[in-house]
Structures are given as C-alpha cells and as structure tokens.
Design a protein around this motif. Sequence first.
Motif, PDB file in Angstrom:
ATOM      1  N   ARG A  36      43.653  40.307  21.869  1.00  0.00           N
ATOM      2  CA  ARG A  36      44.101  39.620  23.087  1.00  0.00           C
ATOM      3  C   ARG A  36      43.526  38.207  23.178  1.00  0.00           C
ATOM      4  O   ARG A  36      44.200  37.258  23.580  1.00  0.00           O
ATOM      5  CB  ARG A  36      43.676  40.418  24.320  1.00  0.00           C
ATOM      6  N   VAL A  37      42.259  38.064  22.780  1.00  0.00           N
ATOM      7  CA  VAL A  37      41.595  36.756  22.897  1.00  0.00           C
ATOM      8  C   VAL A  37      42.205  35.745  21.941  1.00  0.00           C
ATOM      9  O   VAL A  37      42.304  34.549  22.259  1.00  0.00           O
ATOM     10  CB  VAL A  37      40.074  36.916  22.640  1.00  0.00           C
ATOM     11  N   ARG A  38      42.634  36.189  20.759  1.00  0.00           N
ATOM     12  CA  ARG A  38      43.254  35.257  19.804  1.00  0.00           C
ATOM     13  C   ARG A  38      44.487  34.594  20.411  1.00  0.00           C
ATOM     14  O   ARG A  38      44.824  33.470  20.074  1.00  0.00           O
ATOM     15  CB  ARG A  38      43.619  35.983  18.512  1.00  0.00           C
ATOM     16  N   LYS A  39      45.162  35.302  21.279  1.00  0.00           N
ATOM     17  CA  LYS A  39      46.335  34.732  21.923  1.00  0.00           C
ATOM     18  C   LYS A  39      45.972  33.709  22.991  1.00  0.00           C
ATOM     19  O   LYS A  39      46.811  32.913  23.403  1.00  0.00           O
ATOM     20  CB  LYS A  39      47.175  35.848  22.551  1.00  0.00           C
ATOM     21  N   LEU A  40      44.711  33.726  23.443  1.00  0.00           N
ATOM     22  CA  LEU A  40      44.298  32.765  24.465  1.00  0.00           C
ATOM     23  C   LEU A  40      44.013  31.395  23.873  1.00  0.00           C
ATOM     24  O   LEU A  40      44.023  30.391  24.595  1.00  0.00           O
ATOM     25  CB  LEU A  40      43.036  33.278  25.183  1.00  0.00           C
ATOM     26  N   GLY A  41      43.744  31.331  22.589  1.00  0.00           N
ATOM     27  CA  GLY A  41      43.424  30.056  21.950  1.00  0.00           C
ATOM     28  C   GLY A  41      42.110  29.505  22.477  1.00  0.00           C
ATOM     29  O   GLY A  41      41.072  30.163  22.439  1.00  0.00           O
ATOM     30  N   LYS A  42      42.147  28.295  23.029  1.00  0.00           N
ATOM     31  CA  LYS A  42      40.944  27.654  23.560  1.00  0.00           C
ATOM     32  C   LYS A  42      40.753  27.910  25.053  1.00  0.00           C
ATOM     33  O   LYS A  42      39.863  27.334  25.670  1.00  0.00           O
ATOM     34  CB  LYS A  42      41.001  26.154  23.297  1.00  0.00           C
ATOM     35  N   GLN A  43      41.609  28.716  25.638  1.00  0.00           N
ATOM     36  CA  GLN A  43      41.469  29.023  27.056  1.00  0.00           C
ATOM     37  C   GLN A  43      40.216  29.872  27.287  1.00  0.00           C
ATOM     38  O   GLN A  43      39.735  30.580  26.402  1.00  0.00           O
ATOM     39  CB  GLN A  43      42.689  29.787  27.571  1.00  0.00           C
TER      40      GLN A  43
END
Length: 767
Positions: free
Chosen positions: A434-441
């Motif tokens: 899930r975090v990989r989809k957030l990028g730099k967010q």
Amino acid sequence: MKTLFSRAIVYGLIILFGLLSALPNLLPDSALAKLPDWYAKNQLTLGLDLRGGSHLLLEVDTNELVRNKNPALHEQIVRDAVEQSLQVVRRRLDETGMVEPMITRQGRDSILVQLPGVSDPQHIRDLLGTTARMTFHWAANNQSPLHTKVIAVNGEAGERYQLEERVAMEGKHISDARLAFNHDTGEPVVNFKLDNEGARRFGDMTKRNVGRVLAIVLDDKVVTAPVIRSAIQGGSGEISGSFTSASANDLALLLRAGALPAPLKVIEERTVGPDLGSDAISMGISTGIVGALLVLAFMVGIYGRWGFIACIGLAINIGLSFGVLSLLGATLTLPGIAGFILSIGMAVDANILINERIREETRRGQPAMAALSGGFQRAYSTILDSNVTSLIAISLLFLFGSGPVRGFAVTMAVGLIISMFTAISFTRLVMEWRVRKLGKQSLIISGIKWLDSISENTIPFLRARFFGLMASAVLSLASVFLFFSPGLDYGIDFSGGTVIEVQAPDTNVAALRKGLADEGKGQVAIQEFGNDGHYLLRLPMPSAEDVANGTSVQAVKSAVTAIAPDAAFPRVEMVGPRVSGDFGDATILAIILAGLGMLGYLWVRFESHFALAATLTLALDLTKTIGFFALAGVEFNLTAVAALLALIGYSVNDKVVVFDRIRENLRLTPDKPLVQLLNESITSTLTRTIFTSVTTFLAILPMAIAGGSAVSSFSLPMLFGIVIGTSSSILIAAPIVMLLGERRMRKGKSQLHVSADPKQREMDLLP
C-alpha cells in the motif's frame, strides 16, 4: 519490487499450506469421505468436556511389588509395572469395542484413561479395577508332597478351600477365552485355550493327578474347583461357576487381555454428558465470534484501512492456528477455547505496537516508506520481549497443568507464535504494498484525536507515585486478609470431594434433601443453579477407597432417581485426596517458577532493577486478583490457575512495553532527569497500553457475560486482571523502577550499560 514479490510468494505458500491444513475441520462428512484418508484425519480432536465422555485417573498400586525389595530397584519395578499396566488396560478397553479410548501415562505411577461417549463409567471401573490374576492350585490332601504349605482361600459362595500354596500353573498361559454355555445345564461358562507350553503342562499335571480337586483362583478367590476325572489334553478347558452371561463375558475379556501386574485404583473421575458438551461448543463458538468481531470493529474504527489490514492478518492468524493445531493432533478443550479467545485479543497487540510506532515516525516528519520501516524496526524487540514473557508463563502451565489446562496452554502458545509471524510478515507485506502506491506522500494512520493530544504533552504520572504505591500496598494487604477470611471458594480440584450435576424436572430442593437424608446421604449439599430443576450436589472429601469404587456416587444417583425417575446427570466430578494435594503443590510451584522465569529473562534483557520492579509489581497484581476471587466468590479451580498464569504473562507483557521505551529513552538521553524520562516514556506508550487493554478486554467480555459457570473462573478474573495489570504498569511498576534507579544512581551505577564507543553506541540505540 522483486523482494516484495518473492516474499509474497513465500508467505502466500505458507499461509495456503496452513489454511489447507485447517480445512478438514470445516468440511462435512460427505466431503471428507472423498478426500485421502491421511488428509481427512488432519483435524482437531475434541476434548471430553466438548463431546462428552469420562475421564479416569488410575493409580498403579505398587506397594506389594516393592515390598522387601532393594530400594535401588524400586523405580525400575514401578516403571515396568506401569508400562505393563498400560498394555493390559489398552487390551481390555479394545476388547470392549470402545471407540477411540485414549490411554496415556501420567506422572510416576498413574494412567489417564479418557473414554469418549461414556456417560457412566462404572462398568469400565469394574473391568479396570480387577487385577485378573488367575492361578491353578491343587487342593491339599494326602497326595500333596510332604511339608507342603497350605493356604485357606474363600470360594464364590463363601465356602473355604484348603489349597497348596504352590502354583500348579499360571494364568498367563491362557491364550484365549470366550463366553459359552454348558451343553447339559445351559448355564454360562467360560471356555479357555492354552498356549503350547500351557497345553503341555496342563496335560502332564492332570494326567498325574486324576481324582484330585484342581482349584481355579482369580484374584485370591476360588472361581471353580472341579475334580479331574481324566487327563485333559488338547490345551482347552472350561470354567464354570455362579456366572451370569455378563459376568462370564467380563471374565473371558479379562483373561484374554491378561492380568495386571498390580492393582489399579481410581483416584479421579470426571464425566460430562454429550448435551453439556454440545452446549459448551456452542458457547465457545458464539462468544469467540462475538469477541473477534468486537476486536475487528475496534481496530477498523481506530486505524481505518490500516486497521482493516490488521484484521485480515488476524483472520489469517486464526486460520493458521487451527491448521497448526490440526497438524499437531492437538485436543481442543473448553479451556483451550478460552485460551484461543484470549490469544485473539493479545494477537492484536503486535499490530497496535507497529501502528503506533509508525505514527510516531510520521509525526517526526519521516516519509511513508521510512516511517513504515522505522516503525517495524523499533517494534521488533518489544514484540519479541512481550511475547517471550507470555510464553514463559504458558510453558509452565503446560508442564504442571492437567489435560484441559494443557489444552489452554497449547492454544495460547500457538496463537502467540503465529501472531508474531503474521504481524512481521503478512501485515508488513500488505502495508508495504500500500505504501509503495503513496510514493512520496506521508503515511497517515488515524487514531483518537483527544488521546493523541493528551499523549503529545508529557503527563506527570509519577507525581502520584507515593499515593499509587500506598494504595496498591493497602489493597494487596486487604487481599491477603480476604484470602484467610472469608477465604477462597476452592473447587474440588483443590479441596477434593464430589460434584454431581443433576437435571430433575418437577422436583424441589426440599424433596431432594429429604430423599437423600432417607438414604443416609444427609451430608450432601444441594445448590440450585441455571434453569428450574437444575442442581449441584456436593459431597465432602471421599476416602481413597470411596473414590476407587465409586459407591458414594452410585448411592446418590440411586437416591435421586428414586425421587425423580427421569433425572439425568450431565456432569460428575470426583477428586480424591492425593490428586487434590498434587494439584495444590503443582499450582504453587508453577506460579513461583513463572515469577522466577520472568525475573531471570528481564534481568538478562534489561537490568536488575527493571526485573525486580516487574516481579514486585507482579506479586502485587496477583495478590489483588486472589482478593478478587475471595471477594467475588468465584470458584478457584484449575481453570482459575490458568487465568492466574495467563495474567502473569499478560501483566509482564504490558510492563515490558513501558520498560522497552524507558530503555530506549535512557540510551537516547541518559543525562535527562529520571522522573522526566519516566513520565515521557509512560506518556508515549499510553495509547498502545490503552488500546491493547481494550482489545483484550473486548475479546473476553462476551465469554464473561454468556459463558456461564464453565468458564467464569477464567473470564471474570481475566477482566479484573487486565484492568489491574494495565494500571499497575503506569502507577506501580514505573515508580518502583524510579526508586530502585535513584538508589543505583546514589551508588554511582548507570541505569543501563551503554558502550562509550560511538559506533557501538549507535548500534545500542537500535531496538
């Protein structure tokens, strides 16, 4: 991404294998019939308290065997006698056609027999209580050798026989025995066959002694004494006597199975009817589902989608636990269900620790992936320490507990170990995805705003340290007084005695009391419980002989049946003086060893003053819980011991989280005033402490409300202990650490041994 993908494959295969292992427990019989036999049998075994049946604990009486023997040989003689008795008991029960009896050695000289589906074990008692040592003796007369020693032996009808003490032939040569009927009289008899050596010896001895009386002696009583009219060849014979078909069949069974090397005495009996067992299953399933749903709802409500990920991990944890227990061939008992429900609440602890650590990293301004990595890394040691301390208590429960309580220990241990796997593997894998989809967010995990706002400001908990310590000491002292007066309501596990549950519709206490008094059982205490017509009958401590033959239980049943012919007896428990004494000794030893185990582990992992603080606080927690038992009138039985040892693990688990943060802050800022550092550490872990306590409380609450008397000795003290253990981590353990820490400082000792080398110091700062 390759690393993430490869981990997903490995973890996925492990989870798939575990869930497939659990699957046979859920399939109907029609589907199981189509599967390979080895896979279809990969299921949990239900304990007797869930499917109904009888439990007999038998003592091998080896006093005669070791008498006048060299003391150095006693252990070997006892060991051999128990092993031989196990084989004979197994053969006897197999001969009855009983389905899946479970026979295991227990302790030094005892045998545990579990009989599924047997609601009245009196017949089994008789079969197992008969030594069945058969010997052949010639009657003493003028044909007896000179100086032959003569013994007097009673017969079945009371007559006395003068027999040669010398054994003409041992019954061990009987290879088969069957019920038959005499051709002339039609009376039941037992036909027997001898092995080759026995046939040869029997033929020779009867040929040399035509006209003499040959007595067949069974357990020091003459069964029959025929006159030998001619030599008996062919290795077969007939035993006649005052037999019924049933008694002749039993004798044949005993002869086929062989004689016991020593008498077996029943020292404990427990019987559960099938209806009571099915009710226990329904209760366990329903309260477990409700408890799990409450925990899941809480996690989703607090952490949103990240809580939902934890819930998926928890569901997988439940499935894998059933899979592992099935592979181990574990037996699921009612205390085991209670332990499983408790493990659900405690399994969430790792996820709460991780989420709270990630939130801290996010508040420090870390990007999403760094916050995730840092949160998991900092939570690892805390998760390890808290679970190891719980496993120490659980392992002692397994070592010193009996069958059902061991079931609790096994389910708890499996649940905790698997929860560590799911938390650090599956949960992290999904969160990384899930975090990989957030990028730099930023990684935002929600919580409770008002609790976060409180935690952002250091709360001066230690201002109340003297009040907290004083209040705790007063409550513990009051609990000690309650322990002596009014004292604990000891169950028969510790007090000994007999409990009979009765279902007798259209009766009342007065009628039962009069009927029992008329039968000479006026000492029986009668207690109404549950629905109308339900009673608990309590008999005082029976003698060892009474437990062995079960006469008091049969007399009470007969008296009740005379009043209410349709009366049923769903549960019977009888514990003799030896067993109750053993339970008491084992309980004290288990609690002491659990305390020492915690002390040793924390001494190694932290420092001596942390270990002493946890142990002292634990002692205060336990005394208050004992006071709760006395004040609330909750029965103190083996299930209560499971609750105490589970509380030891839970309470230390909670304190380890606070201690771990104290240790971390001591490494980061060793020069900070100790009182300020402790307040900051307690405040920063406050959210986790509250959340974990709430989830565990919610998991057990349905069982406490709807579980009834069967699990009240576990669930009610656990709810009380969760509250006490949580508050003591803040108000008791930390102040004791402070007092002992200040004492160390006055002696010039540091709070922790941290290396002066900068590189090593940097490594020490990592959890």
